[in-house]
Design an enzyme around this catalytic site. Structure first.
Site, PDB file in Angstrom:
ATOM      1  N   ASP A 293       0.902  -1.049   0.065  1.00  0.00           N
ATOM      2  CA  ASP A 293      -0.050  -0.226   0.098  1.00  0.00           C
ATOM      3  C   ASP A 293       0.941   1.348  -0.029  1.00  0.00           C
ATOM      4  O   ASP A 293       2.229   0.905   0.161  1.00  0.00           O
ATOM      5  CB  ASP A 293      -0.952   0.048   1.191  1.00  0.00           C
ATOM      6  CG  ASP A 293      -1.671   1.460   1.591  1.00  0.00           C
ATOM      7  OD1 ASP A 293      -2.202   1.670   0.480  1.00  0.00           O
ATOM      8  OD2 ASP A 293      -1.597   1.735   2.613  1.00  0.00           O
TER       9      ASP A 293
ATOM     10  N   ASP B 139      -0.112   5.004   1.038  1.00  0.00           N
ATOM     11  CA  ASP B 139      -0.329   6.154   2.200  1.00  0.00           C
ATOM     12  C   ASP B 139      -0.275   5.357   3.576  1.00  0.00           C
ATOM     13  O   ASP B 139      -0.989   4.581   3.840  1.00  0.00           O
ATOM     14  CB  ASP B 139      -1.518   6.554   2.185  1.00  0.00           C
ATOM     15  CG  ASP B 139      -1.875   7.434   0.694  1.00  0.00           C
ATOM     16  OD1 ASP B 139      -0.744   8.228   0.259  1.00  0.00           O
ATOM     17  OD2 ASP B 139      -2.825   7.387   0.088  1.00  0.00           O
TER      18      ASP B 139
ATOM     19  N   GLY C  19      -7.805   3.827   3.614  1.00  0.00           N
ATOM     20  CA  GLY C  19      -7.832   2.856   2.529  1.00  0.00           C
ATOM     21  C   GLY C  19      -9.208   2.874   1.529  1.00  0.00           C
ATOM     22  O   GLY C  19      -9.209   2.105   0.358  1.00  0.00           O
TER      23      GLY C  19
ATOM     24  N   ARG D   7     -11.816   8.725  -2.163  1.00  0.00           N
ATOM     25  CA  ARG D   7     -12.030   9.752  -1.370  1.00  0.00           C
ATOM     26  C   ARG D   7     -13.457  10.100  -1.254  1.00  0.00           C
ATOM     27  O   ARG D   7     -14.006  10.774  -0.110  1.00  0.00           O
ATOM     28  CB  ARG D   7     -11.716  10.872  -2.767  1.00  0.00           C
ATOM     29  CG  ARG D   7     -11.553  12.295  -2.018  1.00  0.00           C
ATOM     30  CD  ARG D   7     -11.107  13.156  -3.384  1.00  0.00           C
ATOM     31  NE  ARG D   7      -9.835  12.669  -4.085  1.00  0.00           N
ATOM     32  CZ  ARG D   7      -9.577  13.073  -5.223  1.00  0.00           C
ATOM     33  NH1 ARG D   7      -9.954  14.019  -5.758  1.00  0.00           N
ATOM     34  NH2 ARG D   7      -8.267  12.495  -5.577  1.00  0.00           N
TER      35      ARG D   7
ATOM     36  N   SER E 137      -5.640   5.541  -3.904  1.00  0.00           N
ATOM     37  CA  SER E 137      -5.362   7.018  -4.045  1.00  0.00           C
ATOM     38  C   SER E 137      -5.404   7.355  -5.445  1.00  0.00           C
ATOM     39  O   SER E 137      -4.755   6.747  -6.375  1.00  0.00           O
ATOM     40  CB  SER E 137      -4.319   7.746  -3.271  1.00  0.00           C
ATOM     41  OG  SER E 137      -4.115   9.097  -3.719  1.00  0.00           O
ATOM     42  N   ARG E 138      -5.960   8.378  -5.867  1.00  0.00           N
ATOM     43  CA  ARG E 138      -6.103   8.932  -7.421  1.00  0.00           C
ATOM     44  C   ARG E 138      -4.576   9.792  -7.463  1.00  0.00           C
ATOM     45  O   ARG E 138      -4.311  10.398  -8.510  1.00  0.00           O
ATOM     46  CB  ARG E 138      -7.145   9.492  -7.542  1.00  0.00           C
ATOM     47  CG  ARG E 138      -8.394   8.492  -7.782  1.00  0.00           C
ATOM     48  CD  ARG E 138      -9.638   9.500  -8.353  1.00  0.00           C
ATOM     49  NE  ARG E 138     -10.766   8.505  -8.276  1.00  0.00           N
ATOM     50  CZ  ARG E 138     -11.171   8.174  -9.374  1.00  0.00           C
ATOM     51  NH1 ARG E 138     -10.693   8.855 -10.595  1.00  0.00           N
ATOM     52  NH2 ARG E 138     -12.150   7.283  -9.478  1.00  0.00           N
ATOM     53  N   ASN E 139      -4.248  10.155  -6.245  1.00  0.00           N
ATOM     54  CA  ASN E 139      -2.957  10.925  -6.046  1.00  0.00           C
ATOM     55  C   ASN E 139      -1.513  10.013  -6.100  1.00  0.00           C
ATOM     56  O   ASN E 139      -0.640  10.564  -5.990  1.00  0.00           O
ATOM     57  CB  ASN E 139      -2.909  11.787  -5.087  1.00  0.00           C
ATOM     58  CG  ASN E 139      -4.004  12.828  -5.404  1.00  0.00           C
ATOM     59  OD1 ASN E 139      -4.023  13.762  -6.209  1.00  0.00           O
ATOM     60  ND2 ASN E 139      -5.148  12.831  -4.396  1.00  0.00           N
TER      61      ASN E 139
ATOM     62  N   ASP F  78      -1.677  -0.397   6.126  1.00  0.00           N
ATOM     63  CA  ASP F  78      -1.782   0.280   7.364  1.00  0.00           C
ATOM     64  C   ASP F  78      -3.412   0.401   7.653  1.00  0.00           C
ATOM     65  O   ASP F  78      -3.782   1.032   8.668  1.00  0.00           O
ATOM     66  CB  ASP F  78      -1.437   1.731   7.328  1.00  0.00           C
ATOM     67  CG  ASP F  78      -1.751   2.701   6.186  1.00  0.00           C
ATOM     68  OD1 ASP F  78      -2.230   2.322   5.356  1.00  0.00           O
ATOM     69  OD2 ASP F  78      -1.988   3.747   7.051  1.00  0.00           O
TER      70      ASP F  78
HETATM   71  C1  BG6 Z   1      -5.956   5.823   0.418  1.00  0.00           C
HETATM   72  C2  BG6 Z   1      -5.964   6.614   1.576  1.00  0.00           C
HETATM   73  O1  BG6 Z   1      -4.639   5.444  -0.121  1.00  0.00           O
HETATM   74  O2  BG6 Z   1      -6.338   6.894  -0.645  1.00  0.00           O
HETATM   75  C3  BG6 Z   1      -7.339   7.136   2.043  1.00  0.00           C
HETATM   76  O3  BG6 Z   1      -5.811   5.725   2.726  1.00  0.00           O
HETATM   77  C4  BG6 Z   1      -7.573   8.271   0.647  1.00  0.00           C
HETATM   78  O4  BG6 Z   1      -7.295   7.910   3.172  1.00  0.00           O
HETATM   79  C5  BG6 Z   1      -7.875   7.446  -0.271  1.00  0.00           C
HETATM   80  O5  BG6 Z   1      -9.103   8.726   1.214  1.00  0.00           O
HETATM   81  C6  BG6 Z   1      -8.230   8.138  -1.543  1.00  0.00           C
HETATM   82  O6  BG6 Z   1      -7.091   9.142  -1.981  1.00  0.00           O
HETATM   83  P1  BG6 Z   1      -7.284  10.232  -3.041  1.00  0.00           P
HETATM   84  O7  BG6 Z   1      -5.974  10.876  -2.951  1.00  0.00           O
HETATM   85  O8  BG6 Z   1      -7.731   9.851  -4.252  1.00  0.00           O
HETATM   86  O9  BG6 Z   1      -8.148  11.211  -2.407  1.00  0.00           O
HETATM   87 MG    MG Z   2      -2.711   3.156   3.566  1.00  0.00          MG
END
Ligand code: BG6
Ligand code: MG
Length: 215
Positions: free
Chosen positions: A8, A10, A45, A48, A115-117, A169
């Site tokens: 994973d 984040d 996890g 958004r 995450s999309r980031n 996590d």
């Molecule tokens: C996960 C995080 O990796 O990504 C979450 O654990 C988060 O907390 C999710 O909400 C979505 O992230 P993002 O960057 O697309 O808003």
């Molecule tokens: Mg995580």
């Protein structure tokens, strides 16, 4: 036998879980809710929008889709303010060493983040090329605890789910790994991640033998 390791992002490779928390806390505050660290565990996890829905439930607020999209975008702008200042020094201790030892014995390595980031974070940390496959939130239909992201990553790295170990996590992430039929190592508190096969406080507590012993 363990043949693949799926990370994973984040909270496992870097402390972006904390940046997510700070941004959500700020948004919750604007909505009149004090978001605690314990409540934040439910946000880890998941996507958004699912995270926002958890906060709205906690604050007993009901909004239309357009308003929710606006709030989710706002949180994402705050989160991006944090990540655009990141550099490779923020990678958790032990990550490079673990990646090197996995490579040395020929294990396949994947990254699976809701995450999309994720691509931006990996670029900032300059570790995109350390993974045989990267799957992020823009490539899946269902987020953790659904097993989709881990099954997709296993396929991309060419390892059967049963031979994969996931490092997570988030409670939702541990559940997703188990639902995928994989082994799972939790990073954080035993109280939250107790369903994982093993739980350690920090990523640097994991070694190659920790993974191999799970096989
Ligand atoms: C996960 C995080 O990796 O990504 C979450 O654990 C988060 O907390 C999710 O909400 C979505 O992230 P993002 O960057 O697309 O808003
Ligand atoms: Mg995580």
């Amino acid at each position: 036998m363990i043949k693949g390791c799926i990370f994973d992002l984040d909270g496992v490779i870097v402390d972006t879980a904390h940046y997510h928390y700070l941004a959500w806390k700020r948004l919750a505050h604007e909505l009149g809710h004090h978001l605690t660290e314990m409540e934040n565990e439910k946000l880890k996890g998941v996507s958004r929008m699912e995270s926002l829905n958890v906060i709205l439930d906690l604050a007993s607020i009901s909004l239309n889709e357009e308003h929710k999209q606006m709030l989710a975008n706002k949180k994402n702008i705050w989160f991006n303010d944090y990540i655009e200042r990141m550099d490779p020094n923020e990678i958790f201790p032990g990550v490079h060493e673990l990646l090197a030892s996995l490579k040395e014995v020929g294990l396949r390595v994947g990254l699976a983040s809701s995450s999309r980031n994720a691509q931006t974070v990996l670029r900032q940390l300059r570790i995109q090329n350390q993974f045989h496959a990267i799957i992020d939130g823009s490539m899946i239909r269902h987020t953790k605890p659904d097993p989709e992201i881990f099954l997709m990553t296993a396929e991309r790295i060419g390892v059967q789910p049963v031979s994969c170990v996931v490092i997570e996590d988030a409670e939702a992430g541990v559940e997703a790994a188990l639902a995928a039929g994989m082994k799972c190592i939790g990073i954080g508190s035993d109280l939250i991640l107790g369903k994982a096969h093993k739980v350690f406080p920090k990523t640097s507590d994991i070694s190659l033998s920790t993974l191999v012993e799970l096989g």
